[in-house]
Motif scaffolding. Structure first.
Motif, PDB file in Angstrom:
ATOM      1  N   LEU A 269       5.800  15.117  -2.478  1.00 31.86           N
ATOM      2  CA  LEU A 269       4.915  16.238  -2.158  1.00 31.86           C
ATOM      3  C   LEU A 269       5.619  17.579  -2.273  1.00 31.86           C
ATOM      4  O   LEU A 269       5.027  18.568  -2.744  1.00 31.86           O
ATOM      5  N   GLU A 270       6.881  17.649  -1.832  1.00 33.31           N
ATOM      6  CA  GLU A 270       7.592  18.932  -1.909  1.00 33.31           C
ATOM      7  C   GLU A 270       7.787  19.342  -3.361  1.00 33.31           C
ATOM      8  O   GLU A 270       7.608  20.515  -3.721  1.00 33.31           O
TER       9      GLU A 270
ATOM     10  N   VAL B 212      -1.391  17.876  -3.563  1.00 33.84           N
ATOM     11  CA  VAL B 212      -0.795  17.945  -2.222  1.00 33.84           C
ATOM     12  C   VAL B 212      -1.881  17.874  -1.159  1.00 33.84           C
ATOM     13  O   VAL B 212      -1.782  17.123  -0.173  1.00 33.84           O
ATOM     14  N   LEU B 213      -2.962  18.625  -1.349  1.00 32.91           N
ATOM     15  CA  LEU B 213      -4.022  18.696  -0.345  1.00 32.91           C
ATOM     16  C   LEU B 213      -4.845  17.409  -0.284  1.00 32.91           C
ATOM     17  O   LEU B 213      -5.452  17.111   0.751  1.00 32.91           O
TER      18      LEU B 213
ATOM     19  N   ARG C 189      -3.575  14.539  -0.164  1.00 26.20           N
ATOM     20  CA  ARG C 189      -2.829  13.674   0.755  1.00 26.20           C
ATOM     21  C   ARG C 189      -2.587  14.342   2.106  1.00 26.20           C
ATOM     22  O   ARG C 189      -2.351  13.658   3.107  1.00 26.20           O
ATOM     23  N   ASN C 190      -2.633  15.670   2.143  1.00 23.40           N
ATOM     24  CA  ASN C 190      -2.412  16.403   3.395  1.00 23.40           C
ATOM     25  C   ASN C 190      -3.384  17.576   3.437  1.00 23.40           C
ATOM     26  O   ASN C 190      -3.015  18.718   3.160  1.00 23.40           O
ATOM     27  N   PRO C 191      -4.665  17.318   3.759  1.00 19.77           N
ATOM     28  CA  PRO C 191      -5.731  18.313   3.574  1.00 19.77           C
ATOM     29  C   PRO C 191      -5.539  19.636   4.294  1.00 19.77           C
ATOM     30  O   PRO C 191      -6.008  20.662   3.819  1.00 19.77           O
ATOM     31  N   GLY C 192      -4.866  19.654   5.418  1.00 22.74           N
ATOM     32  CA  GLY C 192      -4.757  20.909   6.168  1.00 22.74           C
ATOM     33  C   GLY C 192      -3.450  21.632   5.996  1.00 22.74           C
ATOM     34  O   GLY C 192      -3.155  22.575   6.750  1.00 22.74           O
ATOM     35  N   ARG C 193      -2.649  21.251   5.015  1.00 25.21           N
ATOM     36  CA  ARG C 193      -1.314  21.845   4.883  1.00 25.21           C
ATOM     37  C   ARG C 193      -1.425  23.338   4.561  1.00 25.21           C
ATOM     38  O   ARG C 193      -1.910  23.723   3.485  1.00 25.21           O
TER      39      ARG C 193
END
Length: 494
Positions: free
Chosen positions: A46-47, A72-73, A75-79
């Motif tokens: 992700l990074e 990225v979002l 897998r991690n919607p609120g990042r």
């Protein structure tokens, strides 16, 4: 970091960290290469994907960057950092509503997030939601009072709201933080000029050469730049055009003043204006941009002449007409125009679609149709660039003669303007042309007009025979056109 890569070039974390350093150094093509290597070794990191999107954005590849931020979002919607960066990518693509949604998503959970507030204010400004933009930026500045870009955008928002005195104060705060902030200086110039503070405004206007995205064309000339510091004497001075056709016509009025001071004046203008401006009084020669130039001692871009000649509102040169229709072109157009019955009114309703202020200054053709119901008027369309459905709408009105597609250059437009009784137009180069000819022109202005039309009144010292019709509120063309229709009915009846 380089040493670590030499020892072991196949460690994903080292490649990712090295890419981040390269991104900070603005070496984004190399950063992208390093990240691609890391993703081969560790697919789906992700990074690495996030940093890859950042590098692509920095390389002006916003569309490609979106796929990274989306990954990225997913897998991690609120990042927050991915939302922020995706929002800026959307904004770079002109998708401001989607950008706004991403910034709002961050602010739901972190209402004081400074960069989300800044970007939200900017997106609202681009969406012409000016009051909301101002509220957002002012809220952001409570938390980050030394954010120069936010003060600049606050000033831009105040300009859109016609609050130019407050806009100047905002730009001054940006400049106090960063004295060389060219965009703030240049934007402040426009507010000062709108307020009629010409000497200070034109001094600040010189910062236009350093603002973001502006190429400094002055570097292309070998002679010495002249800004009025010493008498010209018998020297030869080149006056190059620098911006739009209208700017060239507006500022070429200064050329005869230099000739009277003893200088030999050479013009370099856009090809469309060469024929028209070749006969300006005092001009020794006129050349289209790109043509060979004669030798010259000094040069002054046309837009710098008001500064060089210390222009005040009371000293604006108004020796009008200084542009005239060519007799040879007149013979070409006279039979067409003079055959039209009644009052003859030329009109144009839009500028170039690519102009950054197009949606503010151009009018949907449909809004003009009540004018065409007036009896005793023949209309002549001098609109050169037609948009979707414009051609079909023109064809519906038998009292409109469309000649825009037959106008070879501005010399043709000048002849048509000379043969009609009146021209009605939005703020385009046509206004400057007809104003410089000393002909009657009615100008339809948005709520926040260009600086040269100032902020109030029906007249401008730049073109004494121009009559200004102003929007009372942003986007209110209906009110403007109702006033124009009443005025035109009176003209038709005389």
């Amino acid at each position: 970091m380089s040493a670590a890569l030499k020892i072991n070039p196949n460690v994903p974390d080292v490649l990712i960290n090295f890419a981040n350093v390269l991104h900070g150094l603005k070496r984004d093509a190399e950063a992208l290469e390093s990240l691609d290597k890391a993703l081969v070794l560790r697919p789906g990191d992700l990074e690495a994907i996030l940093y890859r999107g950042n590098a692509l954005s920095a390389l002006n590849r916003a569309q490609d960057a979106l796929s990274c931020f989306d990954a990225v979002l997913a897998r991690n919607p609120g990042r927050p950092d991915a939302l922020l960066n995706r929002g800026t990518a959307f904004a770079a693509l002109g998708r401001h509503a989607q950008a706004l949604a991403d910034f709002d998503s961050i602010l739901k959970h972190a209402p004081d997030h400074v960069e989300a507030l800044y970007n939200r204010g900017t997106a609202l400004l681009d969406l012409r939601r000016d009051s909301e933009a101002l509220d957002t930026l002012e809220r952001m500045l409570v938390h980050a009072p030394h954010h120069a870009r936010a003060w600049n955008n606050c000033g831009r928002t105040l300009q859109a709201l016609n609050r130019h005195q407050e806009a100047v104060a905002s730009f001054e705060k940006a400049i106090a933080i960063d004295k060389d902030y060219a965009d703030a200086h240049s934007n402040m110039a426009l507010s000062l000029l709108s307020l009629g503070e010409l000497p200070r405004g034109f001094a600040e206007y010189e910062w236009r050469w350093k603002r973001a995205g502006m190429a400094d064309m002055r570097r292309n000339y070998r002679g010495r730049l002249w800004l009025g510091e010493f008498p010209l004497g018998q020297r030869t001075i080149l006056l190059p055009a620098e911006q739009g056709l209208g700017d060239t016509i507006q500022f070429v009025r200064y050329a005869p003043l230099l000739a009277r001071a003893g200088a030999t004046v050479v013009l370099e203008v856009q090809p469309e204006l060469k024929t028209l401006l070749a006969t300006i009084g005092g001009v020794a020669s006129c050349h289209a941009r790109g043509e060979p130039l004669p030798a010259f001692d000094l040069y002054c871009p046309l837009g710098s002449l008001p500064l060089a000649l210390k222009t005040e509102p009371s000293t604006i040169p108004a020796d009008i007409p200084y542009v005239r229709a060519d007799e040879a072109h007149t013979a070409k157009w006279r039979p067409t125009i003079e055959a039209l019955p009644g009052k003859r009114v030329a009109f144009a309703w839009a500028g170039h679609a690519r102009h950054p202020n197009d949606r503010n200054r151009s009018i949907d053709f449909k809004l003009l149709e009540p004018l065409f119901a007036l009896e005793g008027v023949s209309f002549v369309s001098i609109q050169r660039e037609l948009r979707t459905d414009d051609g079909a709408l023109l064809a519906r009105h038998r009292n409109i003669t469309h000649v825009g597609d037959k106008l070879a250059d501005m010399a043709d437009t000048a002849v048509v303007a000379a043969l009609v009784d009146l021209t009605i137009t939005v703020d385009t180069s046509v206004v400057h042309l007809i104003g410089a000819m000393g002909r009657d022109v009615w100008v339809l202005l948005p709520f926040s007009p260009d600086w040269r039309w100032t902020l109030a009144g029906e007249h401008t010292p730049w073109y004494p025979r121009a009559r200004l019709f102003r929007q009372p509120t942003a986007g209110n063309w209906a009110s403007v056109l109702a006033t124009v229709r009443d005025a035109l009915a009176r003209v038709a009846a005389t």
